[in-house]
Write a protein that holds these residues in place. Sequence first.
Motif, PDB file in Angstrom:
ATOM      1  N   ASP A   1     -12.149   0.226  -5.331  1.00 42.54           N
ATOM      2  CA  ASP A   1     -10.890  -0.523  -5.344  1.00 42.54           C
ATOM      3  C   ASP A   1      -9.713   0.419  -5.570  1.00 42.54           C
ATOM      4  N   THR A   9      -6.450   1.270  -3.170  1.00 40.67           N
ATOM      5  CA  THR A   9      -5.069   1.113  -3.628  1.00 40.67           C
ATOM      6  C   THR A   9      -4.291   2.406  -3.462  1.00 40.67           C
ATOM      7  N   THR A  59       1.418   5.261  -8.218  1.00 38.96           N
ATOM      8  CA  THR A  59       0.068   5.706  -8.559  1.00 38.96           C
ATOM      9  C   THR A  59       0.033   6.466  -9.878  1.00 38.96           C
ATOM     10  N   GLU A  86       4.669  -7.764 -10.048  1.00 34.99           N
ATOM     11  CA  GLU A  86       4.436  -7.251  -8.707  1.00 34.99           C
ATOM     12  C   GLU A  86       4.164  -5.751  -8.706  1.00 34.99           C
ATOM     13  N   ASN A  88      -1.230  -3.025 -10.692  1.00 34.54           N
ATOM     14  CA  ASN A  88      -2.311  -2.988  -9.709  1.00 34.54           C
ATOM     15  C   ASN A  88      -3.520  -2.247 -10.274  1.00 34.54           C
ATOM     16  N   ASP A  89      -4.449  -1.887  -9.400  1.00 36.45           N
ATOM     17  CA  ASP A  89      -5.693  -1.242  -9.826  1.00 36.45           C
ATOM     18  C   ASP A  89      -5.483   0.108 -10.490  1.00 36.45           C
ATOM     19  N   LYS A 115      -6.426 -12.164  -6.437  1.00 38.52           N
ATOM     20  CA  LYS A 115      -7.303 -11.073  -5.998  1.00 38.52           C
ATOM     21  C   LYS A 115      -7.988 -11.395  -4.688  1.00 38.52           C
ATOM     22  N   THR A 143       3.830 -13.775  -4.533  1.00 33.68           N
ATOM     23  CA  THR A 143       3.339 -12.713  -3.665  1.00 33.68           C
ATOM     24  C   THR A 143       3.217 -13.183  -2.223  1.00 33.68           C
TER      25      THR A 143
END
Length: 616
Positions: free
Chosen positions: A355, A359, A370, A383, A386-387, A565, A602
């Motif tokens: 995952d 991403t 990141t 928003e 994330n992962d 998800k 989203t």
Amino acid sequence: MPTTLPALPGPPPDPHSYAAASPLRPTHLHLALTVDFASCTLAGTATWHLAEPPLAATELVLDTRDLLLDGVGLGPAPTGPAATYALAAAADPVLGRALRIAVPAGTAAVRVAYRTSPGAAALQWLAPAQTAGEHPFLFTQSQAILARTWLPCPDSPGCRFSYEATVELLGAARGQLLALMSAANNPQATAPDGRYYFRQPHPVPAYLLALAVGRLDFAPLSNRAGVYAEPVTLGAAHHEFADLERMVLAAEQLYGPYRWGRYDLLVLPPSFPFGGMENPCLTFVTPTIIAGDRSLTSLVAHELAHSWSGNLVTNGTWNDFWLNEGFTVYFERRIMEQLYGRPYADMLQVLGEADLQHTLQTLGPASPATHLRLHLAGRDPDEGLNDVAYEKGCLLLLALEQLVGRPRLDAFIKGYFNQFAFQSMDTDRFAAYLSQVLLTPAGAARLDLPAWLDGPGLPPGAPAARAVRFEAVAGALGQLAAGTPPAALLPSTAAWSSQEWEYFVRNLPPTLSATALGQLDAAFHFTATGNAEVLAAWLERATAASYFPAEAALAAFLRRVGRRKFVVPLYRALLAVPGGPARAQAIYALARPNYHSVTTGTLDELLGWPPSPPAV
């Protein structure tokens, strides 16, 4: 006992809260609410108690969004004098409006009478047709900064307070429905008068305030743990979560006592936008983890782990989200390893790293999104999460485990939770604490913490997981690629777990035709599976290959399930195939009323909703 340490850096400002910079910080909330399903509103009074009456006149700042104020007063009594206050004239679409209340010297508390708007973003009001029974349902989702949409509050993870609440149900809900909060919900029958009282003695941030009201029953799993669910769901839920007490015991053996009293689960209707929400004492979970074979309960281990990482020690701002989630993913997999063995936990780690790689590729190798330390000012934090926070954060802890050894890391984590219990932590303070307590200068140089915190992607030498049980799956995929008919693989796949099937579906050759997918479906019945993780992965692949026999299952899944998800990748898959955008719009038009605002926020952007009217 907590260790005396040199001074750590001060906390950074919170870019998502007006209240975080308030001269006054309230330390206790008394909330009196009425719940009106007829108007889809909450109404009541939030009384904020101050740690000490101020010695000089000052102000209290609270966060609000789309609230209707009915008056502001001074002191805890309703007969207290009115307060002078100002509500910002212009509302920021994400942050809402600051409520500034003049507080004279000697004031012990401030009262705000208010009502929510029917469209309050944290609240989802479900009609009976959207539940598993014949009654309406209400639940809140306050993370990240939606608590301000259902009460005026200091809506920052760096601001903590204890609370007590009185909740009264109006109309037909009285005597029919049960109210629960993120507090000590002693197993109870529905109150005939519709009045419920709650007390949370431990200080929590506003995003961990939670309320649910529905036709709910309870089944115990141990003396301190159990599950609430709608009656038709309770039996399956009780079976699915039978290992809950074992999870709590495993967590305590790893990192110290569970400090919140009871640990109960509440199974919500399928519109719930997340897999779970770690509300103290009462984790909210999606019914999509009820697979019948207890194969998806690592999500429960994750939410349980938040009772230490997140609830006990909380990220100071949403820029520090990785401190909540990276620790929790690492902790979750340690719980699963302790209960089910290292090979099982390794499968979870490999899937999580896959995952993360997806991403990282999507965001781009140089993207600041990141980094572990985020920069979310000016954006809705929901928003920007994330992962990366989850899986890169976990990999940082695995890198520390490789560097110092598991026993030393475990001692460090246990001490960290003890040292900063019921406090907030930010990235700079954590880095300083890590350097003071665990890392030698040579170790710090080998780890290169700045590259983890403020560098893109993964640093060189980052840990990479290997799962022995996936090697057989890879072998089956190789046979399939070499032309072996799917039905011939049945004997070797009979004992596969949910994770092995998920790995199989995720790694099917991307060039498989619809005909080939039909052969797989005939052998393994993916379209009819009751495992939501496997089904979602299969539907994404089926959509990309225009495997039409799965279309009805896709539409039914998207209309029933609101878990972000799952639904976001499926709508993206639809948008990428011929004729898919029109199908996506048609499905969304029917499904959107069933989704929480976290999900529609989203999807509205993704799908360009509402669609433009046709040209005349």
